[in-house]
Motif scaffolding. Sequence first.
Motif, short mmCIF file in Angstrom:
data_model
loop_
_atom_site.label_atom_id
_atom_site.label_comp_id
_atom_site.label_asym_id
_atom_site.label_seq_id
_atom_site.Cartn_x
_atom_site.Cartn_y
_atom_site.Cartn_z
N GLY A 1 -1.23 -8.45 2.11
CA GLY A 1 0.16 -8.03 2.21
C GLY A 1 0.23 -6.51 2.20
O GLY A 1 -0.45 -5.86 1.40
N ILE A 2 1.05 -5.95 3.07
CA ILE A 2 1.20 -4.49 3.15
C ILE A 2 2.68 -4.17 3.05
O ILE A 2 3.49 -4.56 3.91
N TYR A 3 3.06 -3.42 2.01
CA TYR A 3 4.46 -3.18 1.72
C TYR A 3 4.73 -1.68 1.57
O TYR A 3 3.94 -0.94 0.99
N THR A 4 5.87 -1.24 2.07
CA THR A 4 6.23 0.19 2.03
C THR A 4 6.94 0.58 0.76
O THR A 4 7.22 1.75 0.54
N VAL A 5 7.24 -0.40 -0.08
CA VAL A 5 7.95 -0.17 -1.34
C VAL A 5 7.21 -0.90 -2.45
O VAL A 5 6.30 -1.69 -2.19
N PRO A 6 7.61 -0.70 -3.71
CA PRO A 6 6.98 -1.45 -4.80
C PRO A 6 7.26 -2.94 -4.67
O PRO A 6 8.31 -3.34 -4.14
N VAL A 7 6.35 -3.76 -5.16
CA VAL A 7 6.57 -5.21 -5.05
C VAL A 7 7.71 -5.67 -5.94
O VAL A 7 8.15 -6.82 -5.85
N GLU A 8 8.22 -4.79 -6.80
CA GLU A 8 9.39 -5.14 -7.61
C GLU A 8 10.69 -5.07 -6.80
O GLU A 8 11.71 -5.61 -7.21
N GLY B 1 9.86 0.37 10.02
CA GLY B 1 9.71 1.79 10.35
C GLY B 1 8.44 2.10 11.11
O GLY B 1 8.12 3.26 11.33
N ALA B 2 7.71 1.07 11.52
CA ALA B 2 6.44 1.29 12.23
C ALA B 2 6.21 0.18 13.25
O ALA B 2 5.09 -0.32 13.40
N LEU C 1 2.09 -11.60 10.52
CA LEU C 1 3.43 -12.13 10.26
C LEU C 1 4.23 -10.99 9.63
O LEU C 1 4.04 -10.67 8.46
N MET C 2 5.12 -10.39 10.42
CA MET C 2 5.74 -9.14 10.00
C MET C 2 7.27 -9.19 10.01
O MET C 2 7.89 -9.66 10.97
N GLY C 3 7.86 -8.68 8.93
CA GLY C 3 9.29 -8.48 8.91
C GLY C 3 9.64 -7.45 9.97
O GLY C 3 9.03 -6.37 10.01
N SER C 4 10.60 -7.76 10.82
CA SER C 4 10.89 -6.91 11.97
C SER C 4 12.33 -7.08 12.42
O SER C 4 12.91 -8.15 12.30
N SER C 5 12.89 -6.00 12.95
CA SER C 5 14.22 -6.06 13.53
C SER C 5 14.18 -6.51 14.98
O SER C 5 15.21 -6.73 15.61
N PHE C 6 12.98 -6.64 15.53
CA PHE C 6 12.81 -7.03 16.93
C PHE C 6 12.23 -8.43 17.03
O PHE C 6 11.80 -9.01 16.03
N LYS C 7 12.19 -8.94 18.24
CA LYS C 7 11.72 -10.31 18.46
C LYS C 7 10.23 -10.32 18.82
O LYS C 7 9.61 -9.30 19.08
N GLU C 8 9.70 -11.53 18.86
CA GLU C 8 8.32 -11.71 19.23
C GLU C 8 8.10 -11.39 20.71
O GLU C 8 9.05 -11.41 21.50
N GLU D 1 0.94 -1.69 -1.92
CA GLU D 1 2.36 -1.35 -1.99
C GLU D 1 2.52 0.16 -1.85
O GLU D 1 1.55 0.92 -1.93
N ASN D 2 3.75 0.59 -1.60
CA ASN D 2 4.08 2.01 -1.44
C ASN D 2 3.30 2.65 -0.29
O ASN D 2 2.91 3.82 -0.36
N VAL D 3 3.07 1.89 0.77
CA VAL D 3 2.40 2.42 1.96
C VAL D 3 3.44 3.10 2.84
O VAL D 3 4.44 2.48 3.22
N SER D 4 3.24 4.36 3.17
CA SER D 4 4.21 5.08 3.99
C SER D 4 4.18 4.55 5.42
O SER D 4 3.17 4.00 5.88
N ASN D 5 5.27 4.72 6.14
CA ASN D 5 5.33 4.28 7.53
C ASN D 5 4.27 4.99 8.38
O ASN D 5 3.69 4.40 9.29
N THR D 6 4.01 6.24 8.06
CA THR D 6 3.02 7.00 8.84
C THR D 6 1.60 6.52 8.56
O THR D 6 0.70 6.76 9.37
N ASP D 7 1.38 5.85 7.45
CA ASP D 7 0.05 5.37 7.08
C ASP D 7 -0.12 3.88 7.35
O ASP D 7 -1.20 3.33 7.14
#
Length: 338
Positions: A41-48, A102-103, A120-127, A74-80
Motif C-alpha cells: 500500500g502506498i499512501y500520501t498521508v498518514p494511515v490515520e 496527484g500523480a 488498484l488505485m484511488g483515482s478521479s479518472f476511469k480505467e 505512508e506520507n509519500v509525496s506526489n513527486t516521489d
Amino acid sequence: MTTHNRINRRRFMTTTAGSALMISALGTSRAFAADPIKTAGIYTVPVEQQWVSRIHKAALTAQERGDIDYTFSENVSNTDYARVLREYAEAGNTLIIGEVFGAEQEAREVAAEYPNVAFLMGSSFKEDAALPNFAVFDNYIQDASYLSGLIAGSMTTSGNIGMVGGFPIPEVNRLMHAFMAGALEVNPDISFQVSFIGSWFDPPKAKETAFAMIENGADVLYAERFGVSDAAKEQGILAIGNVIDTQSDYPDTVVASAIWHFEPTLDKAIAEVQAGTFTAADYGVYSFMKEGGTSLAPLGTFEGKVPAEVMALVAKRTEEIKSGAFTVTINDEEPKSS
C-alpha cells in the motif's frame, strides 16, 4: 516518507515462492493458490487519515485472513510516488494499492512498465483498456451521505449548515451533493456554507474554517475533514461525520456518519488476482450500499434524539437503496454556497 515492513529485493528473489510469484502473469493462475498475495500500500498521508484508514483497515483484515502479505508506506509525496511504486513492483509485489489523485499520469506510466503487477488505485479518472493491469476505485458512498443529510436537515434549528471539504474533486463533491440533497428533502429552506481547505490533512485549517462558518450562523457542520468536529465540540453545535465513525471521540457532537467499507473493493481485487483475471475496471461500484461498501453509523448517544419520522424515512430509504427502488444522484460538480 515513512515505510513499514520493507522488503529486501535480493532476499526475495532468492526464494522459490518469491520467484514463482514474480513469473506468474496476471493472465495465468498463481503458482500456489494458497499463498498470500504479496501486497503493498502506498499512501500520501498518514494511515490515520479518514480515507486512507479505511483502505489500511481492509488490508489488515485481508492479511489476518491469510489472503495477502501486506506492507505499506505512508506520507509519500506526489513527486516521489512513481519511485515508490517502482520500488514495490521491483520487490515482487503482485498487488499494489494506493491513491494517485496527484500523480495520475506518472502512476499509469509505472503500471505500463510492470504488466504482471496488479495496480488498484484511488483515482478521479476511469480505467483504460490499453492498460489492463491498472484498475481504479473511489469512495462512492453517496448513499450513506444522503442518509446523513436527512438527519442533519432535521437537527438544524438555524437552517444554516456549514460544509468543510479538502479539495473540490469528484470523490468529495459527490458526497457533499448527496448530503445536501438529503438535508433539503427534510427542510427545503436550508442554506449551505461550502468551503475547501486545499489539503487532505490539515486539522487546524479545517477547524479555523469551521469556526468562521459557526460565526456566520451554522449550527450543524459537515465534517469531511479532521478538525471540523473539534470546532463543533468547542462551540457546542452538532456535526456529521464522513468515512469513519468518530462519535466515541465526540459523543455530544457527532450525530451520524457515512461510513466507507473498503473491504468489498479489496476482496474483489484479491479474488481477481487469485484467479488470474485481474484487469482494468472501475471498482467504484463496490462502495455502493447495495454492495456493502457504505453504511450509516449507529446513532449511539443520539439514539432517540433524532425525530422519529426522520428515522423512519432513513430506514425506508435504506431499504429502497439496497433494493434499487431509490437511487441517490451522483453529482461530481463542485458544490457552491447557497
